[in-house]
Design a protein around this motif. Structure first.
Motif, PDB file in Angstrom:
ATOM      1  N   VAL A 137       0.873  -1.173   0.000  1.00 13.45           N
ATOM      2  CA  VAL A 137       0.000   0.000   0.000  1.00 13.45           C
ATOM      3  C   VAL A 137       0.910   1.222   0.000  1.00 13.45           C
ATOM      4  CG1 VAL A 137      -1.824   1.260   1.189  1.00 13.45           C
ATOM      5  CG2 VAL A 137      -1.798  -1.247   1.240  1.00 13.45           C
ATOM      6  N   GLY A 138       0.894   1.958  -1.105  1.00 14.68           N
ATOM      7  CA  GLY A 138       1.722   3.152  -1.218  1.00 14.68           C
ATOM      8  C   GLY A 138       3.184   2.906  -1.518  1.00 14.68           C
ATOM      9  N   GLY A 139       3.561   1.686  -1.841  1.00 14.04           N
ATOM     10  CA  GLY A 139       4.976   1.426  -2.056  1.00 14.04           C
ATOM     11  C   GLY A 139       5.230   0.163  -2.845  1.00 14.04           C
ATOM     12  N   CYS A 140       6.503  -0.226  -2.899  1.00 20.17           N
ATOM     13  CA  CYS A 140       6.890  -1.479  -3.541  1.00 20.17           C
ATOM     14  C   CYS A 140       8.099  -2.037  -2.798  1.00 20.17           C
ATOM     15  CB  CYS A 140       7.213  -1.286  -5.023  1.00 20.17           C
ATOM     16  SG  CYS A 140       8.783  -0.451  -5.382  1.00 20.17           S
ATOM     17  N   GLY A 141       8.446  -3.277  -3.090  1.00 18.52           N
ATOM     18  CA  GLY A 141       9.567  -3.914  -2.420  1.00 18.52           C
ATOM     19  C   GLY A 141      10.908  -3.408  -2.897  1.00 18.52           C
ATOM     20  N   GLY A 171       2.093  -7.904   1.820  1.00 13.21           N
ATOM     21  CA  GLY A 171       2.744  -8.758   2.798  1.00 13.21           C
ATOM     22  C   GLY A 171       3.213  -8.085   4.067  1.00 13.21           C
ATOM     23  N   HIS A 172       3.148  -6.749   4.123  1.00 14.37           N
ATOM     24  CA  HIS A 172       3.611  -6.034   5.313  1.00 14.37           C
ATOM     25  C   HIS A 172       2.728  -4.819   5.580  1.00 14.37           C
ATOM     26  CE1 HIS A 172       7.581  -7.953   6.032  1.00 14.37           C
ATOM     27  NE2 HIS A 172       7.578  -8.148   4.723  1.00 14.37           N
ATOM     28  N   GLU A 173       2.677  -4.423   6.836  1.00 12.42           N
ATOM     29  CA  GLU A 173       2.014  -3.188   7.240  1.00 12.42           C
ATOM     30  C   GLU A 173       3.048  -2.067   7.229  1.00 12.42           C
ATOM     31  OE1 GLU A 173      -0.333  -0.738   7.442  1.00 12.42           O
ATOM     32  OE2 GLU A 173      -1.538  -2.467   8.047  1.00 12.42           O
ATOM     33  N   TYR A 174       3.365  -1.627   6.019  1.00 12.27           N
ATOM     34  CA  TYR A 174       4.324  -0.546   5.820  1.00 12.27           C
ATOM     35  C   TYR A 174       3.629   0.755   5.411  1.00 12.27           C
ATOM     36  CZ  TYR A 174       8.241  -3.956   5.483  1.00 12.27           C
ATOM     37  OH  TYR A 174       9.188  -4.914   5.717  1.00 12.27           O
ATOM     38  N   THR A 175       2.325   0.787   5.489  1.00 11.51           N
ATOM     39  CA  THR A 175       1.560   1.853   4.851  1.00 11.51           C
ATOM     40  C   THR A 175       1.916   3.240   5.378  1.00 11.51           C
ATOM     41  OG1 THR A 175      -0.239   0.303   4.449  1.00 11.51           O
ATOM     42  CG2 THR A 175      -0.760   2.650   4.304  1.00 11.51           C
ATOM     43  N   SER A 176       2.027   3.402   6.670  1.00 12.71           N
ATOM     44  CA  SER A 176       2.271   4.724   7.239  1.00 12.71           C
ATOM     45  C   SER A 176       3.563   5.322   6.687  1.00 12.71           C
ATOM     46  CB  SER A 176       2.327   4.633   8.766  1.00 12.71           C
ATOM     47  OG  SER A 176       2.614   5.894   9.328  1.00 12.71           O
ATOM     48  N   ALA A 177       4.653   4.555   6.735  1.00 12.20           N
ATOM     49  CA  ALA A 177       5.926   5.049   6.231  1.00 12.20           C
ATOM     50  C   ALA A 177       5.880   5.265   4.722  1.00 12.20           C
ATOM     51  CB  ALA A 177       7.048   4.074   6.591  1.00 12.20           C
ATOM     52  N   ASN A 178       5.204   4.345   4.018  1.00 11.92           N
ATOM     53  CA  ASN A 178       5.111   4.487   2.563  1.00 11.92           C
ATOM     54  C   ASN A 178       4.387   5.767   2.169  1.00 11.92           C
ATOM     55  OD1 ASN A 178       6.471   2.100   2.030  1.00 11.92           O
ATOM     56  ND2 ASN A 178       4.612   0.895   1.747  1.00 11.92           N
ATOM     57  N   PRO A 207      -7.647  -4.152   2.991  1.00  8.66           N
ATOM     58  CA  PRO A 207      -7.009  -4.086   1.682  1.00  8.66           C
ATOM     59  C   PRO A 207      -7.017  -2.678   1.107  1.00  8.66           C
ATOM     60  CG  PRO A 207      -9.295  -4.738   1.406  1.00  8.66           C
ATOM     61  CD  PRO A 207      -9.067  -4.568   2.886  1.00  8.66           C
ATOM     62  N   SER A 208      -6.155  -2.488   0.120  1.00 10.40           N
ATOM     63  CA  SER A 208      -6.266  -1.364  -0.790  1.00 10.40           C
ATOM     64  C   SER A 208      -6.973  -1.883  -2.038  1.00 10.40           C
ATOM     65  CB  SER A 208      -4.871  -0.821  -1.120  1.00 10.40           C
ATOM     66  OG  SER A 208      -4.945   0.334  -1.931  1.00 10.40           O
ATOM     67  N   THR A 209      -6.952  -1.119  -3.104  1.00 15.13           N
ATOM     68  CA  THR A 209      -7.439  -1.597  -4.395  1.00 15.13           C
ATOM     69  C   THR A 209      -6.435  -1.200  -5.471  1.00 15.13           C
ATOM     70  OG1 THR A 209      -8.664   0.411  -5.001  1.00 15.13           O
ATOM     71  CG2 THR A 209      -9.862  -1.258  -3.708  1.00 15.13           C
ATOM     72  N   ILE A 210      -6.528  -1.857  -6.608  1.00 19.44           N
ATOM     73  CA  ILE A 210      -5.666  -1.481  -7.729  1.00 19.44           C
ATOM     74  C   ILE A 210      -5.918  -0.030  -8.124  1.00 19.44           C
ATOM     75  CG2 ILE A 210      -5.249  -1.890 -10.185  1.00 19.44           C
ATOM     76  CD1 ILE A 210      -3.812  -3.897  -8.407  1.00 19.44           C
ATOM     77  N   ALA A 211      -7.172   0.393  -8.124  1.00 15.36           N
ATOM     78  CA  ALA A 211      -7.480   1.780  -8.493  1.00 15.36           C
ATOM     79  C   ALA A 211      -6.814   2.755  -7.533  1.00 15.36           C
ATOM     80  CB  ALA A 211      -8.990   1.999  -8.512  1.00 15.36           C
ATOM     81  N   GLU A 212      -6.898   2.497  -6.232  1.00 11.20           N
ATOM     82  CA  GLU A 212      -6.275   3.395  -5.256  1.00 11.20           C
ATOM     83  C   GLU A 212      -4.773   3.434  -5.433  1.00 11.20           C
ATOM     84  OE1 GLU A 212      -7.295   2.804  -1.207  1.00 11.20           O
ATOM     85  OE2 GLU A 212      -9.460   2.965  -1.550  1.00 11.20           O
ATOM     86  N   GLU A 213      -4.172   2.291  -5.703  1.00  6.39           N
ATOM     87  CA  GLU A 213      -2.718   2.282  -5.877  1.00  6.39           C
ATOM     88  C   GLU A 213      -2.318   3.065  -7.120  1.00  6.39           C
ATOM     89  OE1 GLU A 213      -0.599   1.275  -3.450  1.00  6.39           O
ATOM     90  OE2 GLU A 213      -2.566   1.186  -2.479  1.00  6.39           O
ATOM     91  N   LYS A 214      -3.069   2.946  -8.193  1.00  6.50           N
ATOM     92  CA  LYS A 214      -2.737   3.714  -9.396  1.00  6.50           C
ATOM     93  C   LYS A 214      -2.895   5.216  -9.160  1.00  6.50           C
ATOM     94  CE  LYS A 214      -5.276   1.291 -12.381  1.00  6.50           C
ATOM     95  NZ  LYS A 214      -5.774   0.711 -13.662  1.00  6.50           N
ATOM     96  N   ASP A 215      -3.758   5.584  -8.229  1.00  7.42           N
ATOM     97  CA  ASP A 215      -3.981   7.009  -7.931  1.00  7.42           C
ATOM     98  C   ASP A 215      -2.996   7.569  -6.906  1.00  7.42           C
ATOM     99  OD1 ASP A 215      -6.108   7.237  -9.668  1.00  7.42           O
ATOM    100  OD2 ASP A 215      -7.650   6.966  -8.128  1.00  7.42           O
ATOM    101  N   THR A 216      -2.394   6.715  -6.074  1.00  7.27           N
ATOM    102  CA  THR A 216      -1.650   7.218  -4.924  1.00  7.27           C
ATOM    103  C   THR A 216      -0.237   6.673  -4.772  1.00  7.27           C
ATOM    104  OG1 THR A 216      -2.513   5.486  -3.453  1.00  7.27           O
ATOM    105  CG2 THR A 216      -3.793   7.524  -3.608  1.00  7.27           C
ATOM    106  N   ASN A 217       0.066   5.547  -5.364  1.00  6.93           N
ATOM    107  CA  ASN A 217       1.350   4.883  -5.142  1.00  6.93           C
ATOM    108  C   ASN A 217       2.396   5.480  -6.090  1.00  6.93           C
ATOM    109  OD1 ASN A 217       3.532   2.970  -5.241  1.00  6.93           O
ATOM    110  ND2 ASN A 217       2.167   1.417  -4.410  1.00  6.93           N
ATOM    111  N   PRO A 218       3.457   6.084  -5.580  1.00  5.52           N
ATOM    112  CA  PRO A 218       4.411   6.745  -6.476  1.00  5.52           C
ATOM    113  C   PRO A 218       5.041   5.815  -7.491  1.00  5.52           C
ATOM    114  CG  PRO A 218       5.305   6.576  -4.245  1.00  5.52           C
ATOM    115  CD  PRO A 218       3.857   6.214  -4.159  1.00  5.52           C
ATOM    116  N   LYS A 247      13.487   6.378  -1.772  1.00  5.61           N
ATOM    117  CA  LYS A 247      12.763   5.701  -0.685  1.00  5.61           C
ATOM    118  C   LYS A 247      13.734   4.911   0.195  1.00  5.61           C
ATOM    119  CE  LYS A 247       9.160   4.017   1.567  1.00  5.61           C
ATOM    120  NZ  LYS A 247       9.819   3.101   2.519  1.00  5.61           N
ATOM    121  N   ASP A 248      14.736   4.289  -0.407  1.00  2.00           N
ATOM    122  CA  ASP A 248      15.717   3.538   0.389  1.00  2.00           C
ATOM    123  C   ASP A 248      16.435   4.434   1.390  1.00  2.00           C
ATOM    124  OD1 ASP A 248      15.076   1.291  -1.085  1.00  2.00           O
ATOM    125  OD2 ASP A 248      16.836   1.398  -2.381  1.00  2.00           O
ATOM    126  N   ARG A 249      16.581   5.721   1.058  1.00  2.00           N
ATOM    127  CA  ARG A 249      17.304   6.653   1.942  1.00  2.00           C
ATOM    128  C   ARG A 249      16.372   7.453   2.834  1.00  2.00           C
ATOM    129  NH1 ARG A 249      19.895   7.667  -3.171  1.00  2.00           N
ATOM    130  NH2 ARG A 249      18.714   9.613  -3.364  1.00  2.00           N
TER     131      ARG A 249
END
Length: 250
Positions: A137-141, A171-178, A207-218, A247-249
Motif C-alpha cells: 500500500v503506497g509502495g513497492c519492495g 505482505g507487510h504493514e508498511y503503509t504509514s511510512a510508505n 485491503p487497498s485496491t488497484i485503483a487506489e494504488e494507481k492514484d496514490t502509489n508513487p 525511498k531507500d534513503r
C-alpha cells in the motif's frame, strides 16, 4: 470469498482465504504456522493449499510447519528455494481453490521468483490479489534480485492491468511510512492526501485496491509529471529507479 488478515512477526501479514461455497481454505505466506493454522481452523473449512509469494523466510518460513500439520497439502510457489513447495507455478498458470479461480502472476523485482496470486470469485463478482513484497500500500519492495525495468513491468504492466476494483492484500504493514514518503514526492496529490488521512489511525490498512494504488502509489505513477519532476527523469523506468533509491534513503 472471505479473506482474513493474520498479523505475524512485527509487521507481516499472512492471510486465510476462505471459499464458503466449497468449504475450503488456503493460507498465504503463513510465516508463523501455529498462529496461521489456528486462524484457519477457526473458519471450520478444510485447509487445502498454501500460496507462497516468494522465498524469503519472513513469508515462507512457516511452510514446513503447515505441511507437517496437514499432510499432503498443496504448496504453491514460483521458486525452488521455497520450503515444502509441491507445485512450482510460472506466469499465467491457473488453478482452482474450490470454486475460486487462481492465477499466478510472476512479478520480478523484489526477488527473481516472486509470484502474486490473483483470485476471482465469479459467483459473487469479487476479486483480490496477494502481492507479497512486490506491491505494498503506497509502495513497492526493495530491488534485491531484480531491475527497475522488471519492477516497472510487474507494477505498471501486469498488476496495473487487473480490474480497478481488485482488492490488494500486501505482505507487510508498511503503509504509514510508505505514504509519508509518497507525500514527499507527490505532495499535491489530493487522492494521496485523503488516503494518508484515512490510514493514519488504522491498525490494519488492508485491503487497498488497484485503483487506489494507481492514484496514490508513487511507483505506479511514474508517468505523471509530479513524479518525473521529483526523479528528474522523464523515462518511467528511470523515474522508478530514482524514486526507489530515494525511498531507500528516506
Amino acid at each position: 470469498m472471505k479473506i482474513l488478515p493474520v498479523p505475524c512477526l512485527s509487521d507481516n501479514y499472512a492471510y486465510v482465504l476462505v471459499d464458503e461455497t466449497a468449504n475450503v481454505a488456503a493460507v498465504i505466506d503463513p510465516v508463523e504456522s501455529t498462529k496461521v493454522l489456528a486462524a484457519a481452523r477457526e473458519t471450520g473449512m478444510e485447509l487445502a493449499a498454501v500460496l507462497t509469494t516468494h522465498h524469503h523466510a519472513d513469508h515462507s518460513g512457516g511452510n514446513d510447519g503447515v505441511a507437517a500439520a496437514v499432510p499432503g497439502i498443496a504448496v504453491y510457489g514460483g521458486d525452488e528455494r521455497i520450503p515444502a513447495v509441491t507445485t512450482k507455478v510460472k506466469d499465467g498458470d491457473k488453478f482452482a481453490l474450490g470454486s475460486l479461480d487462481v492465477r499466478a502472476i510472476k512479478t520480478c523485482g523484489h526477488t527473481s521468483g516472486s509470484i502474486c496470486y490473483y483470485v476471482e470469485d465469479r459467483a459473487n463478482d469479487q476479486r483480490a490479489v496477494f502481492t507479497g513484497d512486490t506491491l505494498f500500500v503506497g509502495g513497492c519492495g526493495r530491488l534485491f534480485e531484480g531491475s527497475p525495468a522488471e519492477m516497472h513491468d510487474s507494477l505498471n504492466v501486469k498488476l496495473a492491468a487487473l480490474p480497478d476494483d481488485t482488492l490488494v492484500f500486501a505482505g507487510h504493514e508498511y503503509t504509514s511510512a510508505n505514504l509519508r514518503f509518497a507525500l514527499s514526492v507527490d505532495a499535491d496529490n489530493q487522492a494521496l492526501q485523503t488516503k494518508a488521512q484515512r490510514c493514519a489511525e488504522a491498525r490494519c490498512t488492508m485491503p487497498s485496491t488497484i485503483a487506489e494504488e494507481k492514484d496514490t502509489n508513487p511507483f505506479m505513477r511514474v508517468t505523471q509529471p509530479a513524479l518525473q519532476r521529483a526523479a528528474n527523469a522523464t523515462d518511467p523506468v528511470e523515474a522508478l529507479r530514482v524514486i526507489r533509491q530515494m525511498k531507500d534513503r528516506f
